[in-house]
Design an enzyme around this catalytic site. Structure first.
Site, PDB file in Angstrom:
ATOM      1  N   ASP A   1       0.853  -1.168   0.000  1.00 43.06           N
ATOM      2  CA  ASP A   1       0.000   0.000   0.000  1.00 43.06           C
ATOM      3  C   ASP A   1       0.908   1.244   0.000  1.00 43.06           C
ATOM      4  O   ASP A   1       1.860   1.291  -0.767  1.00 43.06           O
ATOM      5  CB  ASP A   1      -0.946  -0.053   1.209  1.00 43.06           C
ATOM      6  CG  ASP A   1      -2.076   0.946   1.145  1.00 43.06           C
ATOM      7  OD1 ASP A   1      -2.974   0.764   0.296  1.00 43.06           O
ATOM      8  OD2 ASP A   1      -2.070   1.898   1.927  1.00 43.06           O
TER       9      ASP A   1
ATOM     10  N   TYR B   1     -12.778   7.091  -1.783  1.00 42.46           N
ATOM     11  CA  TYR B   1     -12.336   7.470  -0.448  1.00 42.46           C
ATOM     12  C   TYR B   1     -11.090   8.361  -0.406  1.00 42.46           C
ATOM     13  O   TYR B   1     -11.026   9.289   0.424  1.00 42.46           O
ATOM     14  CB  TYR B   1     -12.160   6.229   0.441  1.00 42.46           C
ATOM     15  CG  TYR B   1     -10.992   5.350   0.070  1.00 42.46           C
ATOM     16  CD1 TYR B   1      -9.754   5.522   0.653  1.00 42.46           C
ATOM     17  CD2 TYR B   1     -11.134   4.331  -0.873  1.00 42.46           C
ATOM     18  CE1 TYR B   1      -8.676   4.729   0.314  1.00 42.46           C
ATOM     19  CE2 TYR B   1     -10.074   3.534  -1.221  1.00 42.46           C
ATOM     20  CZ  TYR B   1      -8.850   3.733  -0.630  1.00 42.46           C
ATOM     21  OH  TYR B   1      -7.779   2.947  -0.987  1.00 42.46           O
TER      22      TYR B   1
ATOM     23  N   TYR C   1      -3.005  10.324   2.812  1.00 43.18           N
ATOM     24  CA  TYR C   1      -4.072  10.755   1.899  1.00 43.18           C
ATOM     25  C   TYR C   1      -4.028  12.236   1.542  1.00 43.18           C
ATOM     26  O   TYR C   1      -4.528  12.627   0.489  1.00 43.18           O
ATOM     27  CB  TYR C   1      -5.431  10.361   2.480  1.00 43.18           C
ATOM     28  CG  TYR C   1      -5.580   8.864   2.527  1.00 43.18           C
ATOM     29  CD1 TYR C   1      -5.784   8.131   1.368  1.00 43.18           C
ATOM     30  CD2 TYR C   1      -5.445   8.170   3.731  1.00 43.18           C
ATOM     31  CE1 TYR C   1      -5.879   6.750   1.398  1.00 43.18           C
ATOM     32  CE2 TYR C   1      -5.542   6.782   3.766  1.00 43.18           C
ATOM     33  CZ  TYR C   1      -5.753   6.088   2.594  1.00 43.18           C
ATOM     34  OH  TYR C   1      -5.831   4.727   2.631  1.00 43.18           O
TER      35      TYR C   1
ATOM     36  N   HIS D   1      -6.549  -6.973  -1.420  1.00 40.00           N
ATOM     37  CA  HIS D   1      -5.601  -5.927  -1.054  1.00 40.00           C
ATOM     38  C   HIS D   1      -4.747  -6.343   0.141  1.00 40.00           C
ATOM     39  O   HIS D   1      -3.668  -5.786   0.347  1.00 40.00           O
ATOM     40  CB  HIS D   1      -6.381  -4.641  -0.736  1.00 40.00           C
ATOM     41  CG  HIS D   1      -5.523  -3.426  -0.616  1.00 40.00           C
ATOM     42  ND1 HIS D   1      -4.706  -2.977  -1.634  1.00 40.00           N
ATOM     43  CD2 HIS D   1      -5.353  -2.540   0.401  1.00 40.00           C
ATOM     44  CE1 HIS D   1      -4.082  -1.876  -1.262  1.00 40.00           C
ATOM     45  NE2 HIS D   1      -4.448  -1.601  -0.025  1.00 40.00           N
TER      46      HIS D   1
END
Length: 317
Positions: A108, A151, A234, A294
Site C-alpha cells: 500500500d 475514499y 491521503y 488488497h
C-alpha cells in the site's frame, strides 16, 4: 516453532519509532513497510517465515502510527517533502541497527518509500518487493478519473475523514476499513453517504481476519489515533516526487492480487501488465495471486511467503 518477535523503541531523527524484530539474520535483513490501516502486525506471517529461513525481519510502525511517536508540527500536508521523511526513517533504522544493506518489502502506501529508498540508496538495498501498488514516476492524482465518493478524494479534504471516523469507536473504524478494502470493488460512497456508511457490524469480517486480529489493530490505533494516518498518506499524495528519469539498479518484484480493488484504479493494470514499470526497473519480476485481495499477505500468507522467499533467494548477494 515460531520465534518470539521482539519489540523496541528506536530513537530515529527525533522520534521514538516502534520496531518489531525477529530472526538472527545470517542470510540478510528484510525491512517491512506497512500501509493503511495496517501496522507492524500486518507482516506477522512474513516475519516468521523469513526468520525461519535465516533472515532478520524488521517491521516498524510508521511515524505517527501505532506505538511510534507522533511527528511534531508542522502538519504533514504543509511539509514540502513528507515522503522523504519515510525514506530517511528507513535509513535511520538501518544505521541505528548497523545494517549495511537490506531487502525492502512495501505494501500500500509503504510501497512508495520502499521504491524511493531503492532509487536513492541502491548501495543499501538488496532488492525491493512491493504488494498491490506499482511504481509511479509521478504523483497519484484521481481527480477527474474517479468518482467524487472515492475514499482518497474524500479523505484528502481536511476534517472529513475525522468527522466520519469520529462517529464510531476505533475498533469499528478498523473493522469497516478492513471489510471494504478486502473486497474486489473500489470503495465509493454515494451522494449523502460517507465511507464508513458502506459497511456495518452486520457485514462479516473476511474469513482470514479474526476478531483477535481486529483487537490487536484496534489497540495499536487506540495509541496513535487516526489523525496523522489520515493526513499521511491521503493528504500528501500530491507531494510525491516526480521521477520521470528513475532507473532501479536493484531487482524489483511487483506482486498483486487479481481481486485487489486497486487493480481497477486508473493506470494500475497498464503499469503492471502493460510494461510501464519495466521501463523504470530493467530487472523487474511480476507475479499475480489468484483471488488475492488488497491484504493478500494476511489472506494467503503461505503463497506470499513462498513468493517472498523465492525473491530473496534469487537476488544476488
Amino acid at each position: 516453532m515460531a520465534q518470539l518477535i521482539e519489540h523496541s523503541q528506536l530513537p530515529i531523527r527525533g522520534l521514538n519509532l516502534h520496531v518489531a524484530q525477529v530472526g538472527t539474520g545470517e542470510l540478510g535483513t528484510v525491512v517491512f513497510l506497512h500501509g493503511f490501516p495496517e501496522i507492524w502486525y500486518s507482516w506477522r506471517h512474513q516475519m516468521q517465515a523469513v526468520a525461519a529461513a535465516g533472515y532478520r525481519a524488521i517491521a516498524p510502525d510508521s511515524r505517527g502510527y501505532g506505538l511510534s511517536d507522533q511527528p511534531p508540527e508542522p502538519e504533514p500536508e504543509d511539509v514540502e517533502t513528507p515522503w522523504e521523511d519515510l525514506v530517511a526513517d528507513v535509513l535511520g533504522i538501518l544505521d541505528a541497527l548497523s545494517i549495511p544493506k537490506a531487502f525492502l518489502v512495501g505494501k500500500d502506501f509503504g510501497a512508495m518509500p520502499a521504491y524511493d529508498f531503492a532509487l536513492r540508496h541502491p548501495d543499501r538495498t538488496c532488492g525491493v518487493m512491493c504488494l498491490g501498488i506499482p511504481f509511479s514516476p509521478v504523483p497519484y492524482n484521481f481527480e477527474g478519473t474517479m468518482p467524487e465518493g472515492f475514499y482518497p478524494l474524500r479523505w484528502r479534504q481536511p476534517g472529513r475523514a475525522e468527522a466520519d471516523f469520529g462517529r464510531y469507536d476505533i475498533r469499528r473504524v478498523v473493522r469497516t476499513i478492513y471489510v471494504l478494502f478486502s473486497g474486489s470493488e473500489v470503495p465509493v460512497a454515494k451522494v449523502g453517504q460517507e465511507t464508513m456508511d458502506l459497511a456495518d457490524d452486520s457485514t462479516p469480517l473476511p474469513e482470514w481476519f479474526t476478531e483477535e486480529d481486529l483487537d490487536v489493530y484496534a489497540s495499536l490505533y487506540e495509541k496513535s489515533g487516526f489523525g496523522y494516518p489520515i493526513r499521511m498518506p491521503y493528504r500528501c499524495t500530491d507531494k510525491m516526487t516526480t521521477q520521470l528519469d528513475a532507473k532501479f539498479q536493484v531487482p524489483v518484484f511487483m506482486v498483486i492480487g487479481e481481486n485487489d480493488y486497486t487493480f481497477k484504479l486508473p493506470g494500475f493494470e497498464a503499469a503492471v501488465r502493460g510494461g510501464m514499470m519495466k521501463s523504470f526497473a530493467p530487472d523487474l519480476k511480476v507475479a499475480f495471486v489468484p483471488e488475492g485481495s488488497h491484504f493478500m499477505q494476511e489472506q494467503f500468507p503461505e503463497k506470499v511467503n513462498e513468493l517472498l522467499l523465492g525473491f530473496l533467494k534469487d537476488c544476488p548477494p
